[in-house]
Design a protein around this motif. Structure first.
Motif, PDB file in Angstrom:
ATOM      1  N   PRO A  30      45.348  38.425  45.719  1.00  0.00           N
ATOM      2  CA  PRO A  30      44.575  38.056  46.998  1.00  0.00           C
ATOM      3  C   PRO A  30      43.248  37.472  46.474  1.00  0.00           C
ATOM      4  O   PRO A  30      42.748  37.701  45.323  1.00  0.00           O
ATOM      5  CB  PRO A  30      44.309  39.248  47.772  1.00  0.00           C
ATOM      6  N   GLU A  31      42.648  36.401  47.261  1.00  0.00           N
ATOM      7  CA  GLU A  31      41.491  35.639  46.844  1.00  0.00           C
ATOM      8  C   GLU A  31      40.265  36.873  46.748  1.00  0.00           C
ATOM      9  O   GLU A  31      39.624  36.462  45.791  1.00  0.00           O
ATOM     10  CB  GLU A  31      41.225  34.595  48.008  1.00  0.00           C
ATOM     11  N   ASP A  32      40.270  37.592  47.414  1.00  0.00           N
ATOM     12  CA  ASP A  32      39.098  38.517  47.451  1.00  0.00           C
ATOM     13  C   ASP A  32      39.195  39.691  46.001  1.00  0.00           C
ATOM     14  O   ASP A  32      38.052  40.235  45.961  1.00  0.00           O
ATOM     15  CB  ASP A  32      38.876  39.425  48.655  1.00  0.00           C
ATOM     16  N   GLU A  33      40.383  39.516  45.503  1.00  0.00           N
ATOM     17  CA  GLU A  33      40.586  40.450  44.249  1.00  0.00           C
ATOM     18  C   GLU A  33      40.509  39.484  43.045  1.00  0.00           C
ATOM     19  O   GLU A  33      40.351  40.310  41.932  1.00  0.00           O
ATOM     20  CB  GLU A  33      41.883  41.104  44.226  1.00  0.00           C
ATOM     21  N   GLN A  34      40.373  38.248  43.112  1.00  0.00           N
ATOM     22  CA  GLN A  34      40.772  37.289  41.845  1.00  0.00           C
ATOM     23  C   GLN A  34      39.431  37.674  40.895  1.00  0.00           C
ATOM     24  O   GLN A  34      39.621  37.400  40.001  1.00  0.00           O
ATOM     25  CB  GLN A  34      40.822  36.147  42.271  1.00  0.00           C
ATOM     26  N   SER A  35      38.146  37.696  41.395  1.00  0.00           N
ATOM     27  CA  SER A  35      37.155  37.891  40.618  1.00  0.00           C
ATOM     28  C   SER A  35      36.950  39.298  39.911  1.00  0.00           C
ATOM     29  O   SER A  35      36.039  39.449  39.216  1.00  0.00           O
ATOM     30  CB  SER A  35      35.848  37.743  41.585  1.00  0.00           C
ATOM     31  N   ARG A  36      37.704  39.965  40.249  1.00  0.00           N
ATOM     32  CA  ARG A  36      37.726  41.632  39.816  1.00  0.00           C
ATOM     33  C   ARG A  36      38.890  41.817  38.858  1.00  0.00           C
ATOM     34  O   ARG A  36      38.983  43.091  38.312  1.00  0.00           O
ATOM     35  CB  ARG A  36      37.583  42.629  40.965  1.00  0.00           C
ATOM     36  N   GLY A  79      45.237  45.761  41.564  1.00  0.00           N
ATOM     37  CA  GLY A  79      45.392  44.810  42.868  1.00  0.00           C
ATOM     38  C   GLY A  79      46.393  45.479  43.893  1.00  0.00           C
ATOM     39  O   GLY A  79      47.234  46.132  43.318  1.00  0.00           O
TER      40      GLY A  79
END
Length: 486
Positions: free
Chosen positions: A415-421, A429
Motif C-alpha cells: 500500500p502506498e501509505d506503507e511504502q515510506s516505512r 505491512g
C-alpha cells in the motif's frame, strides 16, 4: 582565574590595544621629532639667507667687510639665533654672541682647535660649509645641544662663511613633555581598555553562558528541548544551530532506541508467552498422552527457533549501529550465491515457484555471509507476501562498476501509505500470507532493515523499484570493492 576564557580574551584585547597604542605613540613621537628638526633647519636656513641678503645689499655702503658685517649683526634682529661670521681663513669676522667662540683674528687649525677654545663640531661645520657651500650639524654648546647651519657667501674680493646657531632646549622640552604625556596616558589607556575588554567579553560571552546553562539542563528525557538562539546569522547563532541539530539527532536516536526496545520486547513477548503456555499446559496434569507432550514440545521448539532468529537479528542490528560488527571481505561469485539461495528457498515456498535469472559469473569482493543474508531476507519477503502458487523471480546483473540483484514477486503490492516505512525496524505491512518458514528471517519486521544495512556496508543501497497490484520489485545494489568497516 587565569583559566577563564573571558579573562584570557580580555587580556588579549588589552595587549593588542596596548601594542597599538604604543606603536601609535612611537609613530607620533617620531613624526613630531622629525617635524621639529625640519622646522629648526628651515628656520636656520631662512635666517642665514635673510642675513646674507641684507649684508649684500649694504655691502656697497661700507667697503670694509668686517665693519659692515659687525654693524649688520648688531642691527639684525634674531634674538633666538646666534650669528657667527668667519672668513675663508676661518677667522671670526663678526658675532652677536656675548662670548666669542674663537680669539679674534686667529685662524682655526685642526691641531690647535681645542687649545684655542674652539669646539671641534663647530670647526667641522665651517669646513664642510666651505667645501660644499652649506652644511648642517648638531653640536654641543655650553647650555646643551645646538643646531647649526653654515653657508658660504661670495663677496667682492673674499668668501665669507655665515653660521646660524639655535639652542635645542625648546625642542628637548617639547619632546620631553610629549614623552611624559605618553607615559601617563598609556597606562591609563591600558586600564580603560582592560575594563572595556572585560565588559565587552562579558557582553559577548553572555549568550554562551546562556547556551551552556540551557544545554546543562537538557537530560535524556528532555532531548526535545532546544537552545534559544538570538541571532542565527552570527558565529554564536551558527554554533547554537549546530547544537540544536545535534540534539535533534540525539533525540531521534533515543526515540529510535526506545521504539527498538519496545518493539523488541513486544516481538519477544509473543513467543515467550506461547512457550510458557505450552509448558504450563503440558505440566498442568500429572500425566498426559505422549502425543500431547510431543505437540507441546514441537510448539516450544518452533517458538524457540523464532526467538533465536529475533535475537540474532536484534544482535546484528545492535552491533551494526555500534559499528562493531566484524565484516570479512573475500572473493565470491554472486551468481552462485543467488542460485544456491533460490534452491534453498524453493524447498519452503509451499507451491510458489522461485526462479533464478543469473546465468553469467559475477565475481565480486565482499562479506559473502552478509550478502547471502540480505538476498535471503528479500526472498523470504517475496515468498511471504506473494500470491499462492505465484512466481518469485531473482535476477543478478552487472550495474556499472557494481552489481544489482532484483527480487520480483507477483503479490498484491505494498500500500502506498506503507511504502515510506518498509525499511523501518519491526514494521510489517498488511497482506502477508503468513505461515511460511523459509529460515530467512524472524518474521518480526527486521528483514528489510537488515538487508538495507548490509547494502550500505557494501557501498550500495536497497531500494523499492516498484510496487503495484501486479507485484513488487526490490533492487539490491552492491559495489565490487571490499565492504566498509562496520
Amino acid at each position: 582565574m587565569l583559566g577563564s576564557f573571558r579573562l584570557r580574551l580580555t587580556l588579549w584585547y588589552a595587549a593588542a590595544f596596548g601594542a597599538s597604542l604604543a606603536a601609535f605613540a612611537g609613530v607620533v613621537f617620531w613624526h613630531v621629532s622629525r617635524a621639529t628638526d625640519r622646522r629648526v633647519d628651515d628656520s636656520l636656513r631662512e635666517v642665514a639667507h635673510a642675513f646674507v641678503d641684507v649684508w649684500r645689499s649694504t655691502q656697497s655702503a661700507s667697503p670694509d667687510v668686517s665693519v659692515s658685517a659687525s654693524e649688520i649683526v648688531r642691527d639684525f634682529r634674531a634674538d633666538e639665533f646666534e650669528l657667527v661670521i668667519f672668513d675663508d681663513a676661518q677667522r671670526e669676522v663678526a658675532s652677536n654672541s656675548r662670548t666669542s667662540r674663537v680669539p679674534p683674528r686667529r685662524a682655526i687649525q685642526a691641531d690647535d682647535a681645542v687649545r684655542a677654545g674652539v669646539r671641534p663640531d663647530l670647526a667641522a661645520l665651517f669646513r664642510e660649509a666651505g667645501a660644499n657651500g652649506e652644511a648642517f650639524a648638531t653640536i654641543t654648546g655650553p647650555s646643551g645641544e645646538e643646531r647649526g647651519y653654515a653657508v658660504s657667501v661670495a663677496l667682492p674680493g673674499r668668501r665669507q662663511i655665515v653660521a646660524v646657531l639655535q639652542d635645542l632646549a625648546s625642542r628637548r622640552e617639547l619632546l620631553t613633555n610629549l614623552s611624559e604625556i605618553f607615559l601617563v596616558l598609556l597606562p591609563i589607556a591600558l586600564l580603560v581598555s582592560f575594563a572595556g575588554g572585560l565588559f565587552l567579553a562579558d557582553r559577548m560571552l553572555r549568550p554562551v553562558a546562556t547556551m551552556t546553562n540551557q544545554a546543562d539542563r537538557i537530560e535524556a528525557h528532555s532531548l526535545h528541548e532546544r537552545i534559544a538562539i538570538g541571532n542565527p546569522s552570527d558565529e554564536l547563532g551558527r554554533l547554537g544551530t549546530v547544537l540544536n541539530h545535534l540534539l535533534a539527532r540525539l533525540d531521534d536516536a533515543f526515540a529510535q532506541q526506545r521504539r527498538f526496545l519496545t518493539e523488541a520486547a513486544h516481538e519477544l513477548r509473543t513467543p515467550v508467552t506461547v512457550i510458557r503456555g505450552e509448558a504450563d499446559l503440558a505440566l498442568g496434569r500429572p500425566s498426559r498422552p505422549e502425543s500431547e507432550y510431543r505437540a507441546a514440545l514441537e510448539a516450544i521448539l518452533d517458538e524457540s527457533r523464532r526467538v533465536t532468529r529475533i535475537v540474532d537479528d536484534l544482535f546484528l542490528l545492535a552491533r551494526g549501529d555500534a559499528a562493531a560488527y566484524p565484516v570479512n571481505p573475500r572473493p565470491f561469485d554472486l551468481s552462485e550465491v543467488v542460485h544456491d539461495l533460490v534452491a534453498r528457498t524453493g524447498r519452503f515456498s509451499q507451491g510458489r515457484s522461485v526462479v533464478a535469472l543469473a546465468d553469467q559469473p559475477l565475481p565480486m569482493v565482499g562479506d559473502e555471509d552478509l550478502v547471502r543474508r540480505a538476498i535471503r531476507n528479500l526472498l523470504d519477503n517475496a515468498v511471504r507476501y506473494g500470491k499462492p502458487n505465484g512466481t518469485v523471480r531473482v535476477r543478478a546483473v552487472p550495474d556499472g562498476a557494481g552489481f544489482r540483484v532484483l527480487v520480483e514477486d507477483d503479490g498484491p503490492g505494498i500500500p502506498e501509505d506503507e511504502q515510506s516505512r518498509i525499511f523501518d525496524r519491526f514494521f510489517r505491512g498488511r497482506g502477508a500470507t503468513g505461515g511460511l518458514h523459509t529460515d530467512a528471517g524472524s518474521g518480526a519486521g527486521l528483514g528489510l532493515a537488515i538487508a538495507s544495512w548490509i547494502a550500505r556496508m557494501h557501498g550500495g543501497e536497497l531500494a523499492l523499484v516498484r510496487s503495484d497490484p501486479s507485484g513488487t520489485t526490490f533492487a539490491l545494489r552492491l559495489e565490487p570493492e571490499p565492504p566498509r568497516p562496520a
